[in-house]
Design a protein around this motif. Structure first.
Motif, mmCIF file in Angstrom:
data_model
loop_
_atom_site.group_PDB
_atom_site.id
_atom_site.type_symbol
_atom_site.label_atom_id
_atom_site.label_comp_id
_atom_site.label_asym_id
_atom_site.label_seq_id
_atom_site.Cartn_x
_atom_site.Cartn_y
_atom_site.Cartn_z
ATOM 1 N N LEU A 255 15.079 -26.364 -29.351
ATOM 2 C CA LEU A 255 15.746 -26.593 -28.064
ATOM 3 C C LEU A 255 15.622 -28.058 -27.662
ATOM 4 N N LEU A 258 17.796 -30.188 -29.732
ATOM 5 C CA LEU A 258 19.173 -29.990 -29.284
ATOM 6 C C LEU A 258 19.434 -30.824 -28.027
ATOM 7 N N ALA A 259 18.425 -30.866 -27.164
ATOM 8 C CA ALA A 259 18.610 -31.533 -25.871
ATOM 9 C C ALA A 259 18.483 -33.046 -25.983
ATOM 10 N N LEU A 262 21.046 -35.543 -25.062
ATOM 11 C CA LEU A 262 21.416 -35.485 -23.657
ATOM 12 C C LEU A 262 20.443 -36.255 -22.763
ATOM 13 N N ILE A 263 19.182 -36.302 -23.182
ATOM 14 C CA ILE A 263 18.218 -37.011 -22.315
ATOM 15 C C ILE A 263 17.874 -38.399 -22.849
ATOM 16 N N PRO A 266 18.631 -41.072 -20.023
ATOM 17 C CA PRO A 266 17.597 -41.093 -18.974
ATOM 18 C C PRO A 266 16.259 -41.638 -19.480
ATOM 19 N N LEU A 267 15.892 -41.300 -20.713
ATOM 20 C CA LEU A 267 14.617 -41.804 -21.245
ATOM 21 C C LEU A 267 14.645 -43.321 -21.406
ATOM 22 N N LEU B 246 11.210 -39.656 -14.428
ATOM 23 C CA LEU B 246 11.895 -38.904 -15.474
ATOM 24 C C LEU B 246 12.767 -37.816 -14.849
ATOM 25 N N GLU B 249 15.717 -39.440 -13.258
ATOM 26 C CA GLU B 249 16.698 -39.863 -14.266
ATOM 27 C C GLU B 249 17.462 -38.661 -14.802
ATOM 28 N N ILE B 250 16.706 -37.592 -15.081
ATOM 29 C CA ILE B 250 17.338 -36.415 -15.679
ATOM 30 C C ILE B 250 18.291 -35.746 -14.690
ATOM 31 N N SER B 253 21.935 -37.434 -13.908
ATOM 32 C CA SER B 253 23.105 -37.440 -14.796
ATOM 33 C C SER B 253 23.446 -35.991 -15.145
ATOM 34 N N LEU B 255 24.503 -34.880 -17.921
ATOM 35 C CA LEU B 255 23.962 -34.570 -19.242
ATOM 36 C C LEU B 255 22.498 -34.158 -19.129
ATOM 37 N N GLY B 256 21.803 -34.942 -18.279
ATOM 38 C CA GLY B 256 20.386 -34.655 -18.076
ATOM 39 C C GLY B 256 20.179 -33.265 -17.480
ATOM 40 N N ALA B 259 20.646 -30.700 -19.936
ATOM 41 C CA ALA B 259 19.581 -30.621 -20.939
ATOM 42 C C ALA B 259 18.296 -30.060 -20.357
ATOM 43 N N LEU B 262 16.515 -27.056 -21.492
ATOM 44 C CA LEU B 262 16.088 -27.161 -22.890
ATOM 45 C C LEU B 262 14.763 -27.904 -23.030
ATOM 46 N N ILE B 263 14.526 -28.867 -22.143
ATOM 47 C CA ILE B 263 13.276 -29.630 -22.292
ATOM 48 C C ILE B 263 12.211 -29.187 -21.300
#
Lengths: 343, 343
Positions: A255, A258-259, A262-263, A266-267, B246, B249-250, B253, B255-256, B259, B262-263
């Motif tokens: 997972l 997969l993610a 997408l992050i 942001p990272l 974090l 940021e996530i 967006s 996308l974040g 995701a 998933l994270i």
């Protein structure tokens, strides 16, 4: 406005330094004097197609290595790029010096060539830290390992002027790094410094704990250079470990893998916020002139940012503002002293 | 094996403490003496359906508040839950004391009731830190703000025994927290401590920088309580800020946000690794007996972990091992002293 740049000091040779200088000349319109071995720098400039007339080379035959002690530099390396670059500030040919080299060498060159501001007992390295609400300046982070309460008071005055002008805060909140918020907490030096700061005209908000440094409660964080250096390095260590553990956790599950795309952005944004290299160097406060010390592994961008910062400090004449505050503080202490007693 | 637990000291009242004690009794098979106000604890136990015969209540009429100073506790709170719980260790009714309360109160109770191990000059709070490769112990993190080199040497000896037995490392690597790896780096106290540690039988790996604390280069990190406390708190601050940034940021967006589910699990795993509350308390080393100090906001799980750790230290009789090492070290210093000179 001309900035002398020690082009020999970085870990990765002159290339990133020259690139950063090229970007700075272009974006900020400043003149840059690259200081170092003429032949080497000319060759590197040619390779980078550096043809900006605002960038010139000033020869310095010696180079200070990362492991050399400040004492060695002062005795044997007065023709080194860092020393010669600092002399250009002293002679008025440059307005500031930027070096990504040996921190001790920058300090000792500024100390001997530029000299301490009248009344300043110790210079301090001031680092800009990202906080939840913006930025803070922490000082000293390594220039002085054993400090008195009076030194800490002077660091507070210097950091206050820095925050006023760099962060455009009219009345910066000054905090003393300690181990509890109560007035009575701290070691002998901080407890004494607490009293001095409370009696000063600064906007002193009292002791702040390590936890608050990054929360943005203070604009100026005052500490001795030993504590400041440990605090700074341990912050880098924590950020590093979290990054590594996070990557491991993410790549350890499907997972997470997969993610990841997408992050990733942001990272990266996060990394930019906490990567002090992006902040572009730490000024050495308390000397006559503007000295900016950068990390040895500074990228071109970090060098450019350091040049930008150096330009700002030189334009503000931060050293003169510090001198005024220190003189006022010395007069205040003079007035407070009981009749007949000497310092 | 019986553990006395100060059930009144936590920020969230007796409930999480009792829950942790119930889990510990169940999982570890230890006896638990809950110390505090009889009526209040009995009511809380009833509410939590605590019917484990291994858990008993021992009455103590006073409670120490978080803001109370150690001096006040020693003078006026000798009937408090922390003081009485510590007395149960002294009298042999319990094998260890665990308290999630006021740290200063735990220290002062252990100091007066249990007393310092013969030869130990200062007790030290030892914290377990997660590293990239496992765990390390850092001490002192707050018991002593102004230390001598001799104190640091004793902390190293105590941390060494701790790492040997808790981490099962036969020859723990002992590092001195300083501002550079070179022998000559540090402040006056650490430079002197460096010499003492180099001359000791410890596996001393020299100075370590803040950056290395979390990398796992050392099993034991030695520092004075001021530095250690600042380092610990600033680590928490960095971890906190990274987490907040974090998340920002996530969630900033799409996308974040997509995701995040998933994270979420990797992030939770990471939190567990760096959340020191999960590590279950910090032992106070250097006293006769086993004292475990926990965070005021300890969860039931943290309390259970602290009880598990306290049980392990009490079984090992870590205090006796420390006493042996300290005595050896004092004999060594005695032998080194030139003839005719007194300490």
């Amino acid at each position: 406005m001309k900035i002398a740049v020690d082009a020999m000091g970085g870990d990765h040779g002159p290339a990133p330094v020259i690139e950063g200088a090229m970007q700075a000349a272009q974006e900020l319109g400043v003149g840059i004097i690259l200081v170092g071995k003429q032949d080497e720098l000319a060759a590197a400039c040619q390779k980078l197609a550096c043809a900006d007339a605002r960038i010139t080379i000033h020869h310095a035959p010696q180079v200070v290595e990362m492991h050399e002690s400040p004492a060695t530099v002062a005795r044997k390396k007065r023709d080194s790029s860092i020393w010669v670059a600092t002399e250009l500030v002293k002679s008025g040919e440059a307005d500031a010096v930027v070096s990504p080299g040996n921190t001790g060498a920058s300090m000792v060159a500024s100390f001997f060539v530029l000299g301490l501001i009248k009344g300043v007992e110790r210079p301090a390295i001031a680092t800009m830290l990202p906080t939840l609400t913006g930025s803070a300046v922490m000082l000293d982070v390594g220039a002085n390992v054993d400090c008195t309460a009076q030194h800490l008071e002077q660091f507070a005055l210097m950091g206050n002027e820095f925050a006023k002008h760099v962060y455009a805060k009219p009345n910066p909140r000054v905090g003393l790094l300690s181990i509890g918020e109560e007035d009575s907490k701290g070691n002998e030096v901080t407890k004494e410094a607490f009293k001095l700061l409370k009696a000063s005209p600064l906007n002193f908000i009292g002791n702040i704990e390590g936890r608050e440094v990054y929360s943005g409660n203070a604009d100026v964080v005052v500490c001795d250079g030993f504590i400041g250096n440990v605090a700074l390095k341990i912050s880098e260590g924590v950020a590093d470990v979290i990054k590594k553990l996070l990557m491991k956790e993410i790549s350890g599950s499907w997972l997470g893998r997969l993610a990841y795309p997408l992050i990733a952005k942001p990272l990266l944004n996060l990394k930019r916020k906490i990567d002090y290299a992006e902040f572009g160097g730490a000024p050495l406060l308390g000397v006559n002139g503007t000295t900016m010390i950068c990390h040895g592994r500074s990228s071109a961008k970090a060098i450019k940012n350091a040049i930008r910062r150096a330009k700002g400090l030189a334009e503000t004449r931060l050293d003169e503002l510090i001198q005024r505050d220190i003189e006022e503080s010395l007069r205040r202490h003079q007035d407070e002293r009981p009749e007949g007693k000497q310092a």
